[in-house]
Enzyme design. Structure first.
Site, PDB file in Angstrom:
ATOM      1  N   ASP A   1       0.834  -1.206   0.000  1.00  0.00           N
ATOM      2  CA  ASP A   1       0.000   0.000   0.000  1.00  0.00           C
ATOM      3  C   ASP A   1       0.864   1.249   0.000  1.00  0.00           C
ATOM      4  O   ASP A   1       1.717   1.421   0.883  1.00  0.00           O
ATOM      5  CB  ASP A   1      -0.894   0.037   1.248  1.00  0.00           C
ATOM      6  CG  ASP A   1      -2.024  -0.985   1.205  1.00  0.00           C
ATOM      7  OD1 ASP A   1      -2.231  -1.598   0.149  1.00  0.00           O
ATOM      8  OD2 ASP A   1      -2.687  -1.147   2.242  1.00  0.00           O
TER       9      ASP A   1
ATOM     10  N   LYS B   1      -6.665  -6.768   0.988  1.00  0.00           N
ATOM     11  CA  LYS B   1      -7.772  -7.143   1.861  1.00  0.00           C
ATOM     12  C   LYS B   1      -7.560  -8.515   2.483  1.00  0.00           C
ATOM     13  O   LYS B   1      -7.924  -8.742   3.639  1.00  0.00           O
ATOM     14  CB  LYS B   1      -9.095  -7.096   1.096  1.00  0.00           C
ATOM     15  CG  LYS B   1      -9.484  -5.708   0.605  1.00  0.00           C
ATOM     16  CD  LYS B   1     -10.916  -5.648   0.125  1.00  0.00           C
ATOM     17  CE  LYS B   1     -11.880  -5.715   1.284  1.00  0.00           C
ATOM     18  NZ  LYS B   1     -11.748  -4.602   2.230  1.00  0.00           N
ATOM     19  N   GLY B   2      -6.983  -9.437   1.734  1.00  0.00           N
ATOM     20  CA  GLY B   2      -6.713 -10.755   2.304  1.00  0.00           C
ATOM     21  C   GLY B   2      -5.694 -10.702   3.412  1.00  0.00           C
ATOM     22  O   GLY B   2      -5.917 -11.197   4.524  1.00  0.00           O
ATOM     23  N   ALA B   3      -4.543 -10.083   3.129  1.00  0.00           N
ATOM     24  CA  ALA B   3      -3.480  -9.998   4.129  1.00  0.00           C
ATOM     25  C   ALA B   3      -3.926  -9.197   5.346  1.00  0.00           C
ATOM     26  O   ALA B   3      -3.600  -9.550   6.491  1.00  0.00           O
ATOM     27  CB  ALA B   3      -2.225  -9.378   3.510  1.00  0.00           C
TER      28      ALA B   3
ATOM     29  N   THR C   1     -21.851  -3.095   7.220  1.00  0.00           N
ATOM     30  CA  THR C   1     -21.125  -2.098   8.013  1.00  0.00           C
ATOM     31  C   THR C   1     -21.459  -0.706   7.499  1.00  0.00           C
ATOM     32  O   THR C   1     -21.576  -0.481   6.291  1.00  0.00           O
ATOM     33  CB  THR C   1     -19.611  -2.345   7.959  1.00  0.00           C
ATOM     34  OG1 THR C   1     -19.159  -2.296   6.592  1.00  0.00           O
ATOM     35  CG2 THR C   1     -19.267  -3.710   8.549  1.00  0.00           C
TER      36      THR C   1
ATOM     37  N   GLY D   1     -22.135   2.540  12.670  1.00  0.00           N
ATOM     38  CA  GLY D   1     -22.082   1.186  13.208  1.00  0.00           C
ATOM     39  C   GLY D   1     -22.345   0.136  12.151  1.00  0.00           C
ATOM     40  O   GLY D   1     -21.721   0.121  11.090  1.00  0.00           O
TER      41      GLY D   1
ATOM     42  N   ASP E   1     -11.626  -4.757   6.936  1.00  0.00           N
ATOM     43  CA  ASP E   1     -10.793  -5.953   7.069  1.00  0.00           C
ATOM     44  C   ASP E   1     -10.566  -6.296   8.537  1.00  0.00           C
ATOM     45  O   ASP E   1     -10.549  -7.469   8.915  1.00  0.00           O
ATOM     46  CB  ASP E   1      -9.446  -5.734   6.377  1.00  0.00           C
ATOM     47  CG  ASP E   1      -9.602  -5.311   4.926  1.00  0.00           C
ATOM     48  OD1 ASP E   1     -10.612  -5.698   4.297  1.00  0.00           O
ATOM     49  OD2 ASP E   1      -8.728  -4.587   4.426  1.00  0.00           O
TER      50      ASP E   1
END
Length: 307
Positions: free
Chosen positions: A11, A38-40, A215, A220, A247
């Site tokens: 990033d 997003k996975g990591a 979300t 909230g 994430d």
């Protein structure tokens, strides 16, 4: 055990006064490079929440690969399922404004080569939580999801970034997490009459017998199981950077369920973790540990049960 099947990125984060509009150039004094994807991010959040995590993904053979993997290594996550690609490591350019809101562009790179065949059968079983996102090829998500359900695993899908999902794939999802915009797109693609989060969440739960979480940032979240739902307040925080909050929510939720928590306390844990994540710059640097979340659980009001 938690298996995260998803993206691994580097990033590049730019702090700006305001997000650039179409055709506009904005200046930033500097930038920072963080591990992301997003996975990591989900894997790191789950590991810091006390989960035993295996990461399945791909990186390139370039200088960004080590940057992208550093957070995973530091969190003690298993890397046996991470393979090399001839494509470059995935990279995201992230603009963050003074209010912590962001805009993101992602070059998928090696993430386009992530394959369900990287997941060995030995990792899939009744004690497994499989966490998925949409920064890898959708067909590979559907394939590994099918195998996981056949093995008795629980499937948590974060449908982000928003993409169409076939009805037969939705039938295999135990917990679906989307944000407000993704929920509206999903509702439209499925022909639902309403795009309001509460109604969409309830309709999905009834139609697909899945638990749905939408979300809502500072508002909230809402969630529905098949027979009831909850309004979930946000943790009051001063937002520095909302990158990775979703994430953090998914990783925290996966870890809480993996520890054997019921859905309601797991939702509380995930919500507090996501709030804390917004108080630190960068996605993975902000993922809180188990003790940090537990210390602030009392600050979150009780969830409001709704029919």
């Amino acid at each position: 055990m938690i298996i995260v099947f998803g993206s691994i990125n580097a990033d590049l984060v730019f702090r700006v006064d305001a997000l650039p509009r179409s055709g506009e150039t904005v200046l930033s004094q500097s930038y920072h490079v963080f591990p992301g994807g997003k996975g990591a991010n989900t894997a790191v959040a789950a590991a810091r929440a006390g989960g035993t995590v295996e990461m399945i993904g791909r990186v390139g053979r370039d200088r960004f690969a080590e940057e992208a993997l550093q957070g995973i290594r530091d969190a003690g996550i298993g890397l046996g399922g991470v393979a090399l690609s001839q494509r470059p490591t995935g990279c995201a350019a992230i603009w963050v404004d003074r209010d912590g809101e962001n805009a993101i562009a992602v070059a998928s790179g090696a993430n386009l080569d992530v394959a369900a065949s990287q997941v060995p059968e030995s990792l899939l079983g009744e004690q497994t939580v499989l966490a998925l996102q949409m920064e890898v090829p959708a067909a590979e998500n559907w394939s590994v999801m099918t195998r996981a359900k056949r093995a008795g695993a629980r499937v948590l899908m974060n449908l982000a970034p928003a993409q169409p999902i076939p009805a037969d794939a939705l039938d295999k999802v135990d917990i679906l997490v989307v944000n407000r915009a993704e929920a509206a797109e999903l509702a439209d693609s499925l022909g639902l009459d309403d795009t309001q989060p509460l109604e969409v969440s309830a309709a999905l739960a009834r139609r697909y017998n899945t638990t749905n979480v939408i979300t809502l940032g500072r508002d909230g979240a809402v969630a529905h199981a098949r027979d009831h739902g909850w309004r979930i307040p946000a943790l009051p925080v001063d937002v520095v950077d909302a990158t990775g909050a979703g994430d953090a929510f998914c990783g925290g939720l996966a870890a809480a369920l993996d520890r054997g928590l019921d859905l309601e306390p797991a939702l509380r844990y995930a919500t507090v973790g996501a709030g804390i994540a917004c108080t630190v710059a960068g996605a993975q640097p902000g993922m809180p540990g188990l003790e940090a979340v537990q210390a602030r659980l009392h600050e979150l009001p009780e969830l409001q049960r709704i029919s």
